[in-house]
Write an enzyme that holds these catalytic residues in place. Structure first.
Site, PDB file in Angstrom:
ATOM      1  N   ASP A  71       0.865  -1.175   0.000  1.00  0.00           N
ATOM      2  CA  ASP A  71       0.000   0.000   0.000  1.00  0.00           C
ATOM      3  C   ASP A  71       0.905   1.230   0.000  1.00  0.00           C
ATOM      4  O   ASP A  71       2.092   1.136   0.332  1.00  0.00           O
ATOM      5  CB  ASP A  71      -0.884  -0.023   1.243  1.00  0.00           C
ATOM      6  CG  ASP A  71      -1.701   1.239   1.394  1.00  0.00           C
ATOM      7  OD1 ASP A  71      -2.422   1.601   0.450  1.00  0.00           O
ATOM      8  OD2 ASP A  71      -1.612   1.871   2.462  1.00  0.00           O
ATOM      9  N   CYS A  72       0.361   2.384  -0.366  1.00  0.00           N
ATOM     10  CA  CYS A  72       1.179   3.594  -0.433  1.00  0.00           C
ATOM     11  C   CYS A  72       0.981   4.496   0.787  1.00  0.00           C
ATOM     12  O   CYS A  72       1.852   4.618   1.644  1.00  0.00           O
ATOM     13  CB  CYS A  72       0.863   4.360  -1.716  1.00  0.00           C
ATOM     14  SG  CYS A  72       1.989   5.737  -2.045  1.00  0.00           S
TER      15      CYS A  72
END
Length: 228
Positions: free
Chosen positions: A10-11
């Site tokens: 995920d960012c």
């Protein structure tokens, strides 16, 4: 021989500390159209959720806003956010070190955010060279977490079966999406006093812990270990 694990990160909140900036801009935009929202509401209730889902939830509580206002509202909010990301964003503590230690593994980024936001965030923090074009946006795939299809799409594009993918997520929304796709999941739980790690995920509280977890999982998935 290919690495037995494909790492899918995920960012926001996992690689980059963008959530305070996002929450701030979200509060400004939502209050401007009469939807009460404080920056703390994002972390407390909506972390990892799609912007339009947040709008829909707030409309259910406070009344609908003019639908024609939503598109320019989101567009302006994201433009303001991208400007701030380019100058104010920093990596999550330990992310740079963890990625350096894991650079031999195939890696991608899987985010509910638009692709230009992902790129802006990675470039601003110097993490972009580690992922190349392996960026998987919900807006491109037309599928948002917690639906598992975004992670299923990323695994297919990376050329790995889901069971050989490890998702690294900081939000429960993302953890559930990756578990639903049949992946191994590490939950970066930076709020362990108030947030529970879903069953089936491995909890860590710091990105500095990630290389050790990945090494163990890769060893368990190696052809020799599977043969035994």
């Amino acid at each position: 021989m290919p690495r037995p694990l494909c790492l899918l990160f995920d960012c926001d909140g996992t690689l980059v500390d963008s959530e305070p900036l996002l929450a701030d801009e979200m509060a400004t935009a939502l209050n401007a159209v009469g939807l009460p929202f404080q920056a703390t509401d994002y972390v407390g209730e909506f972390r990892g959720a799609r912007f339009r889902r947040i709008v829909a939830e707030l409309e259910g509580r406070h009344g609908r806003v003019d639908p024609a206002a939503l598109e320019p509202l989101e567009r302006n909010m994201r433009a303001n956010l991208n400007r701030r990301l380019a100058t104010e964003l920093t990596p999550i503590e330990g992310a740079t070190e963890a990625l350096a230690a894991l650079s031999a593994f195939p890696m991608g980024v899987v985010s509910n955010g638009p692709e230009n936001k992902i790129r802006t965030s990675l470039v601003a923090t110097g993490l972009d060279t580690l992922f190349g074009d392996h960026l998987f946006s919900a807006y491109t795939a037309n599928c948002w977490k917690p639906d598992p299809c975004l992670y299923a799409h990323a695994a297919q594009q990376m050329g790995y079966p889901p069971q050989q993918c490890l998702a690294i997520e900081d939000s429960v929304v993302g953890v559930k999406a990756a578990l639903g796709a049949g992946m191994l999941v590490v939950h970066l739980n930076r709020y362990p006093d108030v947030e529970q790690t879903p069953e089936g995920a491995i909890m860590i509280t710091s990105m500095f812990q990630l290389p050790t977890v990945v090494s163990r999982l890769a060893r368990d998935l190696s052809p020799r270990a599977i043969a035994r």
